[in-house]
Design an enzyme around this catalytic site. Structure first.
Site, PDB file in Angstrom:
ATOM      1  N   CYS A  33       0.864  -1.120   0.526  1.00  0.00           N
ATOM      2  CA  CYS A  33      -0.144   0.071   0.192  1.00  0.00           C
ATOM      3  C   CYS A  33       0.772   1.484   0.134  1.00  0.00           C
ATOM      4  O   CYS A  33       1.847   0.833   0.780  1.00  0.00           O
ATOM      5  CB  CYS A  33      -0.856   0.120   1.274  1.00  0.00           C
ATOM      6  SG  CYS A  33      -1.905   1.248   0.996  1.00  0.00           S
ATOM      7  N   ASP A  74       0.740   3.640   1.617  1.00  0.00           N
ATOM      8  CA  ASP A  74       0.318   4.220   3.229  1.00  0.00           C
ATOM      9  C   ASP A  74       1.911   5.185   3.388  1.00  0.00           C
ATOM     10  O   ASP A  74       3.143   3.839   3.582  1.00  0.00           O
ATOM     11  CB  ASP A  74       0.116   3.252   3.634  1.00  0.00           C
ATOM     12  CG  ASP A  74      -0.891   3.959   5.459  1.00  0.00           C
ATOM     13  OD1 ASP A  74      -0.095   4.674   6.075  1.00  0.00           O
ATOM     14  OD2 ASP A  74      -1.753   3.958   5.549  1.00  0.00           O
ATOM     15  N   ARG A 134       2.889   4.836   6.450  1.00  0.00           N
ATOM     16  CA  ARG A 134       3.623   3.726   7.322  1.00  0.00           C
ATOM     17  C   ARG A 134       3.776   2.771   7.145  1.00  0.00           C
ATOM     18  O   ARG A 134       4.444   1.585   7.798  1.00  0.00           O
ATOM     19  CB  ARG A 134       2.665   3.742   8.280  1.00  0.00           C
ATOM     20  CG  ARG A 134       1.556   5.216   8.859  1.00  0.00           C
ATOM     21  CD  ARG A 134       0.471   5.339   9.901  1.00  0.00           C
ATOM     22  NE  ARG A 134      -0.851   5.020   8.733  1.00  0.00           N
ATOM     23  CZ  ARG A 134      -2.146   4.602   8.994  1.00  0.00           C
ATOM     24  NH1 ARG A 134      -2.661   5.298  10.211  1.00  0.00           N
ATOM     25  NH2 ARG A 134      -2.707   4.705   8.039  1.00  0.00           N
ATOM     26  N   HIS A 151      -2.201  -4.488   4.868  1.00  0.00           N
ATOM     27  CA  HIS A 151      -1.992  -3.629   6.168  1.00  0.00           C
ATOM     28  C   HIS A 151      -3.476  -3.489   7.017  1.00  0.00           C
ATOM     29  O   HIS A 151      -4.289  -2.389   6.350  1.00  0.00           O
ATOM     30  CB  HIS A 151      -1.554  -2.523   6.351  1.00  0.00           C
ATOM     31  CG  HIS A 151      -1.926  -0.905   6.089  1.00  0.00           C
ATOM     32  ND1 HIS A 151      -2.494   0.044   6.553  1.00  0.00           N
ATOM     33  CD2 HIS A 151      -1.756  -0.477   4.609  1.00  0.00           C
ATOM     34  CE1 HIS A 151      -2.763   1.165   5.665  1.00  0.00           C
ATOM     35  NE2 HIS A 151      -2.082   0.522   4.660  1.00  0.00           N
ATOM     36  N   CYS A 174      -6.384  -0.059   6.992  1.00  0.00           N
ATOM     37  CA  CYS A 174      -6.020   0.747   5.581  1.00  0.00           C
ATOM     38  C   CYS A 174      -6.916   1.799   5.538  1.00  0.00           C
ATOM     39  O   CYS A 174      -7.777   1.009   5.129  1.00  0.00           O
ATOM     40  CB  CYS A 174      -5.891  -0.587   4.350  1.00  0.00           C
ATOM     41  SG  CYS A 174      -5.022  -0.072   2.756  1.00  0.00           S
TER      42      CYS A 174
HETATM   43 CO    CO Z   1      -3.316   1.286   2.981  1.00  0.00          CO
END
Ligand code: CO
Length: 220
Positions: free
Chosen positions: A49, A51, A53, A105, A108
């Site tokens: 992803c 993302d 993080r 994750h 998400c």
């Molecule tokens: Co995500």
């Protein structure tokens, strides 16, 4: 001075951090960049992803050069996405990578947005693929409370993307040529920094057929 120039200047802190990072690596291994610049020879393709993080190299603790990476919102592998397919093709056929990791994750934002009933813009079209997964697995998801349903859809999305990778012509052709390509499904927990193997990995047609027929896969 143009306003744009001023904005660029404000990113000096990132360039400074970059110099410190490169210096620190050179102190440990003076020829690190020289060696790496000659060729890349990664063992793994990471599909994760976007993302902020979930940075691939950092969370598995490996240096530059060890993971070939493709990231998009909600780590989706869509069979008409030339960007993702090109990455998989180059990884398997040119770099000779034997391990493809799909890593989703919990928590998400893409999955959460797909579960909501209001619009978020262009992204909703991308998230339709997640909505499809939600619909395929409605019988399992609907009895769950909201939090469990969210977590489970994050897992199911990874499992579906493992299938999508394995059904791609790239992996199918590699398997038909007796090449080793293992597709793994992982999920990362933002709350503790730990990755779990979802137990949905496939290495050949038989394992893929078994995964296609089994909707009960859960983290081991
Ligand atoms: Co995500």
């Amino acid at each position: 001075m143009a306003k744009g120039t001023f904005i660029v200047k404000t990113l000096k802190h990132l360039l400074e951090k970059n110099r410190q990072w490169a210096d620190a690596i050179r102190r440990q291994q003076p020829d690190f960049f020289e060696q790496l610049s000659r060729q890349q020879n990664p063992d793994y393709l990471w599909i994760g992803c976007s993302d902020s993080r979930v940075p691939a190299n950092q969370i598995v603790g490996v240096a530059p050069g060890e993971i070939f990476v493709h990231r998009n919102i909600a780590n989706a592998v869509v069979h008409t996405d030339l960007n993702c397919l090109s990455v998989i093709q180059y990884a398997v056929e040119v770099l000779g990578i034997r391990h493809i990791i799909v890593c989703g994750h919990y928590g998400c934002g893409g999955i959460r947005a797909a579960m909501e009933n209001h619009q978020h813009g262009l992204i909703d079209n991308w998230l339709l693929h997640i909505k499809d997964t939600q619909r395929f697995h409605a019988a399992e998801l609907e009895p769950l409370d909201a939090e469990k349903r969210f977590g489970r859809l994050c897992e199911l999305n990874v499992i579906e993307q493992v299938k999508n990778v394995a059904h791609s012509t790239i992996v199918q052709n590699a398997w038909n040529r007796q090449r080793t390509v293992n597709v793994h499904g992982w999920i990362y927990d933002l709350g503790n920094g730990l990755i779990s193997d979802l137990g949905c990995g496939v290495s050949n047609q038989e394992e893929l057929q078994a995964l296609d027929a089994d909707s009960t896969v859960k983290p081991g």
